[in-house]
Design a protein around this motif. Structure first.
Motif, PDB file in Angstrom:
ATOM      1  N   ARG A 163     -77.006  23.968  43.573  1.00 37.40           N
ATOM      2  CA  ARG A 163     -75.952  23.293  42.827  1.00 37.40           C
ATOM      3  C   ARG A 163     -74.790  24.227  42.506  1.00 37.40           C
ATOM      4  NH1 ARG A 163     -77.915  20.399  38.837  1.00 37.40           N
ATOM      5  NH2 ARG A 163     -80.034  20.410  39.588  1.00 37.40           N
ATOM      6  N   HIS A 164     -73.602  23.656  42.552  1.00 40.07           N
ATOM      7  CA  HIS A 164     -72.472  24.334  41.937  1.00 40.07           C
ATOM      8  C   HIS A 164     -71.848  23.331  41.002  1.00 40.07           C
ATOM      9  CE1 HIS A 164     -71.399  22.586  45.772  1.00 40.07           C
ATOM     10  NE2 HIS A 164     -72.062  23.545  46.355  1.00 40.07           N
ATOM     11  N   ASN A 222     -70.333  20.506  39.392  1.00 44.41           N
ATOM     12  CA  ASN A 222     -69.943  19.200  39.905  1.00 44.41           C
ATOM     13  C   ASN A 222     -70.003  18.134  38.826  1.00 44.41           C
ATOM     14  OD1 ASN A 222     -71.758  16.854  40.373  1.00 44.41           O
ATOM     15  ND2 ASN A 222     -73.112  18.446  41.194  1.00 44.41           N
ATOM     16  N   HIS A 244     -70.321  14.764  39.198  1.00 43.64           N
ATOM     17  CA  HIS A 244     -70.872  13.449  39.528  1.00 43.64           C
ATOM     18  C   HIS A 244     -71.821  13.019  38.423  1.00 43.64           C
ATOM     19  CE1 HIS A 244     -69.206  13.706  43.484  1.00 43.64           C
ATOM     20  NE2 HIS A 244     -69.827  14.849  43.718  1.00 43.64           N
ATOM     21  N   THR A 253     -72.752  14.043  33.498  1.00 46.45           N
ATOM     22  CA  THR A 253     -72.613  14.578  34.852  1.00 46.45           C
ATOM     23  C   THR A 253     -73.733  15.571  35.152  1.00 46.45           C
ATOM     24  OG1 THR A 253     -71.278  16.473  34.165  1.00 46.45           O
ATOM     25  CG2 THR A 253     -70.090  14.430  34.678  1.00 46.45           C
ATOM     26  N   GLU A 254     -73.873  15.912  36.411  1.00 46.06           N
ATOM     27  CA  GLU A 254     -74.890  16.885  36.828  1.00 46.06           C
ATOM     28  C   GLU A 254     -74.716  18.205  36.070  1.00 46.06           C
ATOM     29  OE1 GLU A 254     -77.210  16.609  39.386  1.00 46.06           O
ATOM     30  OE2 GLU A 254     -76.613  14.802  40.470  1.00 46.06           O
ATOM     31  N   THR A 255     -73.468  18.665  35.968  1.00 46.31           N
ATOM     32  CA  THR A 255     -73.217  19.918  35.261  1.00 46.31           C
ATOM     33  C   THR A 255     -73.539  19.779  33.769  1.00 46.31           C
ATOM     34  OG1 THR A 255     -71.547  20.589  36.865  1.00 46.31           O
ATOM     35  CG2 THR A 255     -71.455  21.640  34.716  1.00 46.31           C
TER      36      THR A 255
END
Ligand SMILES: Nc1ncnc2c1ncn2[C@@H]1O[C@H](COP(=O)(O)OP(=O)(O)OP(=O)(O)O)[C@@H](O)[C@H]1O
Ligand SMILES: [Mg+2]
Lengths: 254, 305
Positions: free
Chosen positions: A116-117, A119, A121, B150-152
């Motif tokens: 992962r970086h 993001n 989404h 969000t994913e982060t």
């Protein structure tokens, strides 16, 4: 290095507190090659260095000399996060492998995408929930109805099964298990061990499993390592491993 | 007067949200607040005096707070300085920086247009402050709520909860911690920027006690957290900040002098820490007695079986 090598450890050394009176040479020139499809049980006395070996593979401990390569990539100095592209692990403590404040679904979502970086989404989707429900229902622990329960409310066995699911969700090249059934009651422990074996064989995973249960070490896997005093004292596989009996193994301990 | 407290509470609520992010989401006791709050104030007032609009100046104040957070974050993660000390270091360094920014210990606004005066001039200033506070709170809660979906955002929450597990799942935990510090101190500096505009000046000493105020607001706010939903948690922080401010306003009205307010803040913080503990212990005791009694009664109804 042949095609079927997953992990290669060369001349690995680990010394704690060097130069002090507490100096302890824990890993002594370890050489180990793990081939694709290997399911290795690792046994050995308390303090032999098994967890230390596993931690150097996972990146939780820096190595003092030697090298670790995975699929041809030198990861000797790589961070835990960057190794997670290839390596997954289940901890001994059920609390360690999951985030207790987050829900079952959130934990699964976190483990699903490894490389992962930054993001932005959204992580939640109905499709994802459906997929997770299907995955969880095979555990037969009722977790499929508890997608939105915080993990801290699950039992140790449920948490460990969830950890296992999370660790294998992204088809890791190497799965590390450090006494992952040790904290569970005998019944749950053998359930989780069965599940582990099923997942590993179904998905053709390569795995390194530390255990103190001789029966498990003999029954499961195609290869057995015995670590003693920081060295690999025994490395048997295939038919040789199958011929091994518990009594012989116990003899070797002394 | 209570209305005034509500307005004040709303512009202080960004402080509560900021402290909540590090203290509760990241599980880090961060003291940078004492420096980032006056930093936000100093940058904003200075820029306004230099002719920038209140909007640009406030935004700059927010970003400066983010930078301060990043500094503490790097001290904590990359240099492995314990987080408590990392915060103290940044906060101490910021004192000099704030002094340099302002040039002297106190800089008043002349007649620059502050953020709340972008609202219709016919309205009462108190109402303007409240409306501005409501708008900013809603904006910030919306942004943060979206971010945590969000994913982060998920990775950041996981990092605060279990770092080992997060790293094992590929989360770059150092980056997440730094990001958390940045957002948190951005909010805190924003609060400083708003408070300074409201006061009409920036003062070098206005950061003193910020962390106590922030923590007290967070703990009061937590009384209202009834669900895991992040927007509820954040809204509760706003509520906590408002209640805390109203309490302060009331105290001043009952004659507590401004000099004693810090002492008053400390006492409130101690109370909000201790009272819930006593309450939950008593509740548990009550429930236990009830349960034991019910067992005894059940036995008496149907003896020996
Ligand atoms: N981070 C550390 N710092 C210092 N010493 C350590 C560290 N980790 C492990 N050790 C020491 O290294 C030795 C080997 O520990 P290790 O955990 O690898 O043993 P193990 O084979 O896993 O034992 P067990 O079966 O009890 O889990 C122990 O004596 C332990 O005290
Ligand atoms: Mg061990």
């Amino acid at each position: 290095m042949t095609n079927s090598d997953i992990l290669k450890i060369q001349n690995l050394q680990k010394v704690f507190f060097p130069g002090t009176i507490n100096q302890r040479h824990i890993l002594k020139d370890i050489n180990l090659t793990i081939n694709s499809g290997d399911f290795i049980s690792v046994i050995g006395n308390n303090g032999a260095g098994k967890s230390t070996l596993l931690n150097t593979i996972a990146g939780n401990l820096p190595v003092d000399a030697g090298s670790v390569t995975i699929l041809g990539n030198d990861i000797t100095n790589a961070s835990v996060a960057s190794r997670s592209k290839w390596i997954s692990r289940v901890f001994q403590d059920p609390k360690l492998g999951t985030a207790g404040e987050l829900t079952v679904a959130e934990n699964l979502a976190l483990s699903e995408k490894k490389h992962r970086h930054f993001n932005l989404h959204f992580y939640h989707s109905a499709e994802r929930d459906r997929r997770f429900t299907t995955l969880l229902s095979r555990l037969n622990m009722g977790l499929e109805d508890r997608l939105n329960t915080q993990v801290k409310y699950l039992s140790g066995g449920q948490r460990q099964a969830l950890s296992l699911l999370m660790a294998t969700l992204s088809q890791p090249d190497l799965l590390l298990l450090d006494e992952h059934t040790a904290a569970l009651d005998p019944y749950t422990s053998s359930e989780v061990m069965h599940l582990t074996n099923d997942i590993i064989s179904e998905r053709h995973l390569t795995s390194l499993m530390i255990t103190h249960k001789m029966e498990d070490a003999l029954q499961y896997g195609n290869r057995l390592l015995m670590v003693q005093d920081g060295q690999i004292k025994l490395d048997v596989r295939g038919a040789d491993k199958q011929r091994l009996r518990k009594a012989e193994l116990l003899d070797l301990f002394n | 007067m209570i209305i005034e407290g509500i307005g004040q509470g709303l512009i202080w609520s960004m402080l509560a949200i900021g402290v909540f992010l590090t203290f509760r989401i990241l599980n880090i006791p961060d003291l940078t607040a004492e420096g980032s709050f006056p930093l936000g104030a100093a940058i904003t007032i200075k820029l306004m005096l230099l002719g920038q609009s209140a909007i640009v100046a406030t935004l700059a104040g927010f970003l400066a707070g983010c930078l301060a957070g990043i500094v503490t974050g790097i001290l904590d993660t990359k240099l492995r300085i314990p987080s408590l000390l990392a915060g103290i270091l940044t906060m101490t360094g910021l004192y000099s920086i704030n002094m340099h920014i302002m040039g002297k210990a106190n800089i008043p606004l002349l007649n620059q247009k502050i953020l709340s005066s972008y609202l219709p001039a016919a309205w009462d200033p108190v109402i303007q402050t409240i409306l501005l506070g409501v708008l900013i709170s809603i904006g910030m809660i919306t942004l943060l709520t979206l971010f945590f979906k969000t994913e982060t955002g998920l990775a950041l929450q996981a990092t605060g909860n279990n770092q080992a597990m997060s790293a094992a799942n590929g989360v770059k935990t150092d980056g997440m911690v730094i990001l958390g510090y940045a957002i948190s101190n951005g909010c805190i500096a924003l609060s400083g920027a708003l408070v300074a505009q409201n006061n009409g000046f920036s003062d070098i000493g206005m950061g003193i006690g910020t962390i106590v105020i922030g923590l007290a607001s967070v703990l009061v706010g937590e009384i209202f957290i009834t669900s895991r939903k992040i927007w509820i948690k954040l809204s509760s922080m706003v509520l906590g900040a408002i209640i805390y401010r109203v309490l302060l306003t009331l105290a001043m009205n009952f004659g507590v002098s401004p000099d004693d307010l810090k002492l008053f803040s400390t006492v409130i913080l101690i109370l909000v820490i201790v009272i819930p503990m006593i309450q939950s212990r008593q509740r548990a005791k009550k429930q236990l007695n009830k349960y034991l009694l019910s067992i005894r009664l059940a036995k008496e109804v149907s003896p020996d079986d």
